[in-house]
Design an enzyme around this catalytic site. Sequence first.
Site, PDB file in Angstrom:
ATOM      1  N   HIS A  42       1.031  -1.032   0.189  1.00  9.70           N
ATOM      2  CA  HIS A  42      -0.004  -0.013  -0.055  1.00  9.70           C
ATOM      3  C   HIS A  42       0.718   1.194   0.005  1.00  9.70           C
ATOM      4  O   HIS A  42       1.585   1.542   0.957  1.00  9.70           O
ATOM      5  CB  HIS A  42      -0.747   0.098   1.271  1.00  9.70           C
ATOM      6  CG  HIS A  42      -1.623  -1.144   1.391  1.00  9.70           C
ATOM      7  ND1 HIS A  42      -3.094  -1.127   1.029  1.00  9.70           N
ATOM      8  CD2 HIS A  42      -1.649  -2.488   1.982  1.00  9.70           C
ATOM      9  CE1 HIS A  42      -3.527  -2.135   0.951  1.00  9.70           C
ATOM     10  NE2 HIS A  42      -2.841  -3.140   1.772  1.00  9.70           N
ATOM     11  N   PHE A  43       0.943   1.972  -1.060  1.00  8.07           N
ATOM     12  CA  PHE A  43       1.742   3.107  -1.181  1.00  8.07           C
ATOM     13  C   PHE A  43       0.738   4.497  -0.873  1.00  8.07           C
ATOM     14  O   PHE A  43       1.278   5.688  -0.958  1.00  8.07           O
ATOM     15  CB  PHE A  43       2.452   3.182  -2.397  1.00  8.07           C
ATOM     16  CG  PHE A  43       3.640   2.679  -2.660  1.00  8.07           C
ATOM     17  CD1 PHE A  43       4.117   1.782  -1.354  1.00  8.07           C
ATOM     18  CD2 PHE A  43       4.640   2.631  -3.590  1.00  8.07           C
ATOM     19  CE1 PHE A  43       5.395   0.999  -1.507  1.00  8.07           C
ATOM     20  CE2 PHE A  43       5.888   1.976  -3.552  1.00  8.07           C
ATOM     21  CZ  PHE A  43       6.119   1.163  -2.557  1.00  8.07           C
ATOM     22  N   ARG A  44      -0.640   4.187  -0.877  1.00  8.99           N
ATOM     23  CA  ARG A  44      -1.636   5.305  -0.522  1.00  8.99           C
ATOM     24  C   ARG A  44      -1.798   6.388  -1.404  1.00  8.99           C
ATOM     25  O   ARG A  44      -2.157   7.433  -0.810  1.00  8.99           O
ATOM     26  CB  ARG A  44      -1.060   5.803   0.959  1.00  8.99           C
ATOM     27  CG  ARG A  44      -0.808   4.717   1.887  1.00  8.99           C
ATOM     28  CD  ARG A  44      -2.188   3.875   2.372  1.00  8.99           C
ATOM     29  NE  ARG A  44      -1.698   3.311   3.605  1.00  8.99           N
ATOM     30  CZ  ARG A  44      -2.673   2.061   4.064  1.00  8.99           C
ATOM     31  NH1 ARG A  44      -3.387   1.754   3.274  1.00  8.99           N
ATOM     32  NH2 ARG A  44      -2.164   1.292   5.094  1.00  8.99           N
TER      33      ARG A  44
ATOM     34  N   ASN B 291      -6.779   0.552  -2.456  1.00  5.38           N
ATOM     35  CA  ASN B 291      -7.476   1.108  -1.606  1.00  5.38           C
ATOM     36  C   ASN B 291      -7.101   2.417  -1.128  1.00  5.38           C
ATOM     37  O   ASN B 291      -6.848   2.657  -0.104  1.00  5.38           O
ATOM     38  CB  ASN B 291      -7.791   0.212  -0.337  1.00  5.38           C
ATOM     39  CG  ASN B 291      -6.448  -0.054   0.360  1.00  5.38           C
ATOM     40  OD1 ASN B 291      -5.375   0.083  -0.283  1.00  5.38           O
ATOM     41  ND2 ASN B 291      -6.596  -0.435   1.736  1.00  5.38           N
TER      42      ASN B 291
ATOM     43  N   HIS C 166      -8.832 -10.660  -0.587  1.00  4.82           N
ATOM     44  CA  HIS C 166      -8.483 -10.428   0.754  1.00  4.82           C
ATOM     45  C   HIS C 166      -9.740 -11.110   1.115  1.00  4.82           C
ATOM     46  O   HIS C 166     -10.870 -10.692   1.257  1.00  4.82           O
ATOM     47  CB  HIS C 166      -8.673  -8.912   0.981  1.00  4.82           C
ATOM     48  CG  HIS C 166      -8.770  -8.656   2.409  1.00  4.82           C
ATOM     49  ND1 HIS C 166      -7.927  -7.837   3.043  1.00  4.82           N
ATOM     50  CD2 HIS C 166      -9.788  -8.602   3.200  1.00  4.82           C
ATOM     51  CE1 HIS C 166      -8.377  -7.426   4.332  1.00  4.82           C
ATOM     52  NE2 HIS C 166      -9.499  -8.094   4.412  1.00  4.82           N
TER      53      HIS C 166
ATOM     54  N   ASP D 145       2.227  -6.949   2.595  1.00  2.00           N
ATOM     55  CA  ASP D 145       0.950  -6.241   2.974  1.00  2.00           C
ATOM     56  C   ASP D 145       1.409  -4.775   3.560  1.00  2.00           C
ATOM     57  O   ASP D 145       0.844  -4.594   4.630  1.00  2.00           O
ATOM     58  CB  ASP D 145      -0.023  -7.059   3.888  1.00  2.00           C
ATOM     59  CG  ASP D 145      -1.270  -6.301   4.047  1.00  2.00           C
ATOM     60  OD1 ASP D 145      -1.468  -5.444   3.372  1.00  2.00           O
ATOM     61  OD2 ASP D 145      -2.119  -6.838   4.608  1.00  2.00           O
TER      62      ASP D 145
ATOM     63  N   PRO E  75      -5.496  -0.655  11.057  1.00  2.00           N
ATOM     64  CA  PRO E  75      -5.055  -2.057  10.927  1.00  2.00           C
ATOM     65  C   PRO E  75      -3.678  -1.927  10.102  1.00  2.00           C
ATOM     66  O   PRO E  75      -3.916  -1.410   8.993  1.00  2.00           O
ATOM     67  CB  PRO E  75      -6.085  -3.141  10.513  1.00  2.00           C
ATOM     68  CG  PRO E  75      -6.831  -2.485   9.637  1.00  2.00           C
ATOM     69  CD  PRO E  75      -7.049  -0.864  10.310  1.00  2.00           C
TER      70      PRO E  75
END
Length: 398
Positions: free
Chosen positions: A60-62, A92, A176, A280, A294
């Site tokens: 996840h690099f957001r 996401n 997921h 993850d 989380p």
Amino acid sequence: MELLIKNARIVDHAQDFIGDIYIKDGIINEVGRDISEKGCRVFDALGIVVMPAFTDLHVHFREPGFTYKEDIESGSRAAARGGYTTVNLMANTNPPCSSMDIVNQVMERVGSVGLVDAFQCVSITSGMQGDEISHLDLITEPVKCLSDDGKGVASSGLMLKAMQKCKEKGLVIMSHAEDASISKDDYRLAENLMTWRDLQLCRESGAHLHMCHVSTKEAIDYITQAKLEGLNVTCEVAPHHIYATDSLDYKVNPPFRKMSDIEAIIAAIKLGIVDAIATDHAPHTSEDKRQGAPGISGIETSFPLCYTSLVKKGHIDLCKLSDIMSRRPAEILGINKGRIGVGCEADLVIVDIEDCYEIDPQKFASKGKNTPFAGDKVYGKVLITFKSGRIVYDYKDE
Ligand code: DOR
Ligand code: ZN
């Protein structure tokens, strides 16, 4: 650009010997026991281990939207510092990545930072809302994988339709596995149920299903059965789920599990059921963690956690670790990396496996300092990472 690496312990999934690697124009040009001088720069690697750089299927690099937690630049630096040169970015973000516009923006940013190669997932359901998939008709190259990571797809009918679409378009569907109607009370049942369901849908559709962060004994048993049956399924395991148990009070999805789960996962790694280690990598601010977000910022501790809990403890050798951190994940993405062979991209990592050192999140390149492993003593330190023969991380610059 040419580089001759001399006297290294060269380790990949199939070889472990002392020798040399000659790199020309970003490609491994020659590998051997004693390559003659080429008149180019020589890197003396006497006594140190050179492996293929790692590929992370789950990161996840957001970006866009949550860049206060991580952005493509800090994420890329963190990846390189962890020994990774290829990452598969989750969808996401804010907004979620459901269009080629966002894919193209992200790819452009990754290219301009230039430290790692990346693939961007598109969400399985439009906007990750869980109710429709019409956006999938517009998905083209370079997208390889779909994922609603962070959430499970609640509707079995929609998941089946998405898998049929993936089969048609040659995409990988990443699951997921979390039934949200149960996970608050019983996350084990929530993971097991959805793993089992998705395997049935995989059989029905024939799509390539990739199970993310498998954490329970039951889930890995179902996947083992499915593989024996010949289903088109691959799976990944996260370093933290191998390294620590639920005696640790730290929020991550799926949660830390029991020793018996870890044993089942390690047995599956030995049997070749686990295709990949995937981190993850889930960076968050300390405030977001306080509010219950989380996840673990994990890309910079992946190699040491795996080396310490798998190789140092004698469960597997370094070749096997290279197989699941480099060769297989690269193969799943269809890239010419993950091996030290003539014609492969010269993406390499130099690691020190002798020194014991303490994990210090303050040294992370990631914006996310969220880890429960601060102060842990581990083995397996990434010293230098090369991408296409060029140094993208060097511990001496810290
Ligand atoms: O712990 C997690 N954090 N698990 C996920 O599936 C999502 C991730 C995140 O995005 O923070
Ligand atoms: Zn997930």
